[in-house]
Design a protein around this motif. Structure first.
Motif, PDB file in Angstrom:
ATOM      1  N   ASP A   1     -11.905  -4.940  14.217  1.00  0.00           N
ATOM      2  CA  ASP A   1     -12.158  -3.515  14.001  1.00  0.00           C
ATOM      3  C   ASP A   1     -11.661  -3.132  12.610  1.00  0.00           C
ATOM      4  O   ASP A   1     -10.454  -3.050  12.375  1.00  0.00           O
ATOM      5  CB  ASP A   1     -11.449  -2.676  15.072  1.00  0.00           C
ATOM      6  CG  ASP A   1     -11.862  -1.216  15.040  1.00  0.00           C
ATOM      7  OD1 ASP A   1     -12.334  -0.734  13.990  1.00  0.00           O
ATOM      8  OD2 ASP A   1     -11.702  -0.547  16.080  1.00  0.00           O
ATOM      9  N   ALA A   2     -12.592  -2.880  11.711  1.00  0.00           N
ATOM     10  CA  ALA A   2     -12.242  -2.581  10.324  1.00  0.00           C
ATOM     11  C   ALA A   2     -11.432  -1.291  10.184  1.00  0.00           C
ATOM     12  O   ALA A   2     -10.742  -1.099   9.183  1.00  0.00           O
ATOM     13  CB  ALA A   2     -13.507  -2.497   9.480  1.00  0.00           C
ATOM     14  N   ARG A   3     -11.492  -0.414  11.166  1.00  0.00           N
ATOM     15  CA  ARG A   3     -10.748   0.848  11.102  1.00  0.00           C
ATOM     16  C   ARG A   3      -9.265   0.661  11.383  1.00  0.00           C
ATOM     17  O   ARG A   3      -8.446   1.472  10.962  1.00  0.00           O
ATOM     18  CB  ARG A   3     -11.317   1.858  12.099  1.00  0.00           C
ATOM     19  CG  ARG A   3     -12.760   2.236  11.832  1.00  0.00           C
ATOM     20  CD  ARG A   3     -13.335   3.005  12.995  1.00  0.00           C
ATOM     21  NE  ARG A   3     -13.370   2.112  14.169  1.00  0.00           N
ATOM     22  CZ  ARG A   3     -13.707   2.465  15.396  1.00  0.00           C
ATOM     23  NH1 ARG A   3     -14.037   3.711  15.644  1.00  0.00           N
ATOM     24  NH2 ARG A   3     -13.709   1.594  16.379  1.00  0.00           N
ATOM     25  N   LEU A   4      -8.921  -0.394  12.112  1.00  0.00           N
ATOM     26  CA  LEU A   4      -7.529  -0.608  12.517  1.00  0.00           C
ATOM     27  C   LEU A   4      -6.760  -1.414  11.477  1.00  0.00           C
ATOM     28  O   LEU A   4      -7.279  -2.363  10.907  1.00  0.00           O
ATOM     29  CB  LEU A   4      -7.470  -1.345  13.860  1.00  0.00           C
ATOM     30  CG  LEU A   4      -7.937  -0.572  15.081  1.00  0.00           C
ATOM     31  CD1 LEU A   4      -7.902  -1.475  16.305  1.00  0.00           C
ATOM     32  CD2 LEU A   4      -7.089   0.665  15.306  1.00  0.00           C
ATOM     33  N   LYS A   5      -5.512  -1.018  11.272  1.00  0.00           N
ATOM     34  CA  LYS A   5      -4.613  -1.743  10.370  1.00  0.00           C
ATOM     35  C   LYS A   5      -3.327  -2.025  11.143  1.00  0.00           C
ATOM     36  O   LYS A   5      -2.625  -1.112  11.572  1.00  0.00           O
ATOM     37  CB  LYS A   5      -4.267  -0.902   9.139  1.00  0.00           C
ATOM     38  CG  LYS A   5      -5.458  -0.389   8.364  1.00  0.00           C
ATOM     39  CD  LYS A   5      -5.984  -1.429   7.426  1.00  0.00           C
ATOM     40  CE  LYS A   5      -7.028  -0.817   6.514  1.00  0.00           C
ATOM     41  NZ  LYS A   5      -8.182  -1.628   6.371  1.00  0.00           N
ATOM     42  N   LYS A   6      -3.022  -3.310  11.307  1.00  0.00           N
ATOM     43  CA  LYS A   6      -1.791  -3.659  11.996  1.00  0.00           C
ATOM     44  C   LYS A   6      -0.630  -3.583  11.008  1.00  0.00           C
ATOM     45  O   LYS A   6      -0.798  -3.740   9.803  1.00  0.00           O
ATOM     46  CB  LYS A   6      -1.879  -5.029  12.653  1.00  0.00           C
ATOM     47  CG  LYS A   6      -2.028  -6.195  11.713  1.00  0.00           C
ATOM     48  CD  LYS A   6      -2.160  -7.489  12.485  1.00  0.00           C
ATOM     49  CE  LYS A   6      -2.400  -8.660  11.527  1.00  0.00           C
ATOM     50  NZ  LYS A   6      -2.500  -9.916  12.230  1.00  0.00           N
ATOM     51  N   LEU A   7       0.544  -3.313  11.555  1.00  0.00           N
ATOM     52  CA  LEU A   7       1.746  -3.181  10.738  1.00  0.00           C
ATOM     53  C   LEU A   7       2.510  -4.495  10.777  1.00  0.00           C
ATOM     54  O   LEU A   7       2.747  -5.054  11.851  1.00  0.00           O
ATOM     55  CB  LEU A   7       2.629  -2.057  11.282  1.00  0.00           C
ATOM     56  CG  LEU A   7       1.964  -0.690  11.443  1.00  0.00           C
ATOM     57  CD1 LEU A   7       2.912   0.280  12.114  1.00  0.00           C
ATOM     58  CD2 LEU A   7       1.505  -0.159  10.097  1.00  0.00           C
ATOM     59  N   GLU A   8       2.887  -4.959   9.606  1.00  0.00           N
ATOM     60  CA  GLU A   8       3.678  -6.182   9.512  1.00  0.00           C
ATOM     61  C   GLU A   8       4.873  -5.943   8.603  1.00  0.00           C
ATOM     62  O   GLU A   8       4.781  -5.212   7.617  1.00  0.00           O
ATOM     63  CB  GLU A   8       2.836  -7.343   8.978  1.00  0.00           C
ATOM     64  CG  GLU A   8       1.782  -7.807   9.953  1.00  0.00           C
ATOM     65  CD  GLU A   8       1.045  -9.058   9.481  1.00  0.00           C
ATOM     66  OE1 GLU A   8       1.362  -9.595   8.391  1.00  0.00           O
ATOM     67  OE2 GLU A   8       0.146  -9.493  10.217  1.00  0.00           O
ATOM     68  N   LEU A   9       5.980  -6.581   8.949  1.00  0.00           N
ATOM     69  CA  LEU A   9       7.194  -6.461   8.157  1.00  0.00           C
ATOM     70  C   LEU A   9       7.131  -7.369   6.938  1.00  0.00           C
ATOM     71  O   LEU A   9       6.570  -8.465   6.992  1.00  0.00           O
ATOM     72  CB  LEU A   9       8.417  -6.847   8.995  1.00  0.00           C
ATOM     73  CG  LEU A   9       8.702  -5.997  10.215  1.00  0.00           C
ATOM     74  CD1 LEU A   9       9.904  -6.550  10.967  1.00  0.00           C
ATOM     75  CD2 LEU A   9       8.929  -4.546   9.840  1.00  0.00           C
ATOM     76  N   THR A  10       7.738  -6.915   5.869  1.00  0.00           N
ATOM     77  CA  THR A  10       7.889  -7.748   4.682  1.00  0.00           C
ATOM     78  C   THR A  10       9.191  -8.548   4.812  1.00  0.00           C
ATOM     79  O   THR A  10      10.016  -8.266   5.699  1.00  0.00           O
ATOM     80  CB  THR A  10       7.965  -6.879   3.419  1.00  0.00           C
ATOM     81  OG1 THR A  10       9.130  -6.051   3.517  1.00  0.00           O
ATOM     82  CG2 THR A  10       6.711  -6.026   3.248  1.00  0.00           C
ATOM     83  N   GLU A  11       9.384  -9.498   3.941  1.00  0.00           N
ATOM     84  CA  GLU A  11      10.649 -10.259   3.924  1.00  0.00           C
ATOM     85  C   GLU A  11      11.824  -9.316   3.695  1.00  0.00           C
ATOM     86  O   GLU A  11      12.891  -9.492   4.281  1.00  0.00           O
ATOM     87  CB  GLU A  11      10.610 -11.345   2.841  1.00  0.00           C
ATOM     88  CG  GLU A  11       9.758 -12.538   3.208  1.00  0.00           C
ATOM     89  CD  GLU A  11      10.249 -13.261   4.467  1.00  0.00           C
ATOM     90  OE1 GLU A  11      11.459 -13.482   4.609  1.00  0.00           O
ATOM     91  OE2 GLU A  11       9.394 -13.597   5.308  1.00  0.00           O
ATOM     92  N   LYS A  12      11.606  -8.325   2.850  1.00  0.00           N
ATOM     93  CA  LYS A  12      12.658  -7.336   2.572  1.00  0.00           C
ATOM     94  C   LYS A  12      13.065  -6.631   3.866  1.00  0.00           C
ATOM     95  O   LYS A  12      14.250  -6.449   4.140  1.00  0.00           O
ATOM     96  CB  LYS A  12      12.145  -6.318   1.545  1.00  0.00           C
ATOM     97  CG  LYS A  12      13.118  -5.217   1.215  1.00  0.00           C
ATOM     98  CD  LYS A  12      12.520  -4.252   0.192  1.00  0.00           C
ATOM     99  CE  LYS A  12      13.444  -3.089  -0.097  1.00  0.00           C
ATOM    100  NZ  LYS A  12      12.845  -2.149  -1.069  1.00  0.00           N
TER     101      LYS A  12
END
Length: 143
Positions: free
Chosen positions: A90-101
């Motif tokens: 689904d191009a409308r959805l953006k999952k959240l991911e943590l950075t190394e920081k």
């Protein structure tokens, strides 16, 4: 003036003292712009790494409005704590991911919270802590 102590007032006072201590620690360690809600969101995403987490999940988990979540997450992106990534289905959805920081921050915050928890329970016996948790659970159930 009523000198009787009230449970709600005492809970609020303790909550404010803990929040102030945490906010002070966040400011000293991470500077202005990093707040308690950022650490809670980082912990939420970190503890759910086996799932895809989206903005709506953050809204539901923390009982916050869409606009509030948007503002918080945009600031977290700006501060390089999270990235939003597209999902294939689904191009409308953006999952959240943590950075190394953010992962480093999560570990530091966890250590600090344990330290503050140690201060909170200092001088309390195991029996007193058990009684406290029984009482606080009853209060939460009442509400």
């Amino acid at each position: 003036m009523d000198n009787q102590r009230h449970v709600g007032r005492e809970c609020r006072t303790v909550s404010n003292l803990i929040k102030r201590k945490l906010d002070n620690m966040f400011y000293k360690k991470f500077g202005e712009g990093f707040t308690g809600i950022h650490s809670w969101i980082i912990a939420f995403i970190y503890n759910n790494q086996n799932k895809e987490i989206f903005q709506k999940d953050v809204e539901e988990e923390f009982s916050i409005r869409r606009s509030t979540a948007t503002n918080i997450l945009q600031l977290m992106e700006k501060n390089e704590l999270i990235v939003r990534k597209s999902v294939e289905y689904d191009a409308r959805l953006k999952k959240l991911e943590l950075t190394e920081k953010a992962i480093k921050v999560h570990k530091l915050v966890g250590e600090e919270i344990e330290s503050i928890e140690g201060q909170v329970v200092k001088g309390l016996t195991e029996e007193e802590l058990e009684t406290f948790f029984i009482l606080i659970d009853k209060i939460k159930k009442n509400l």
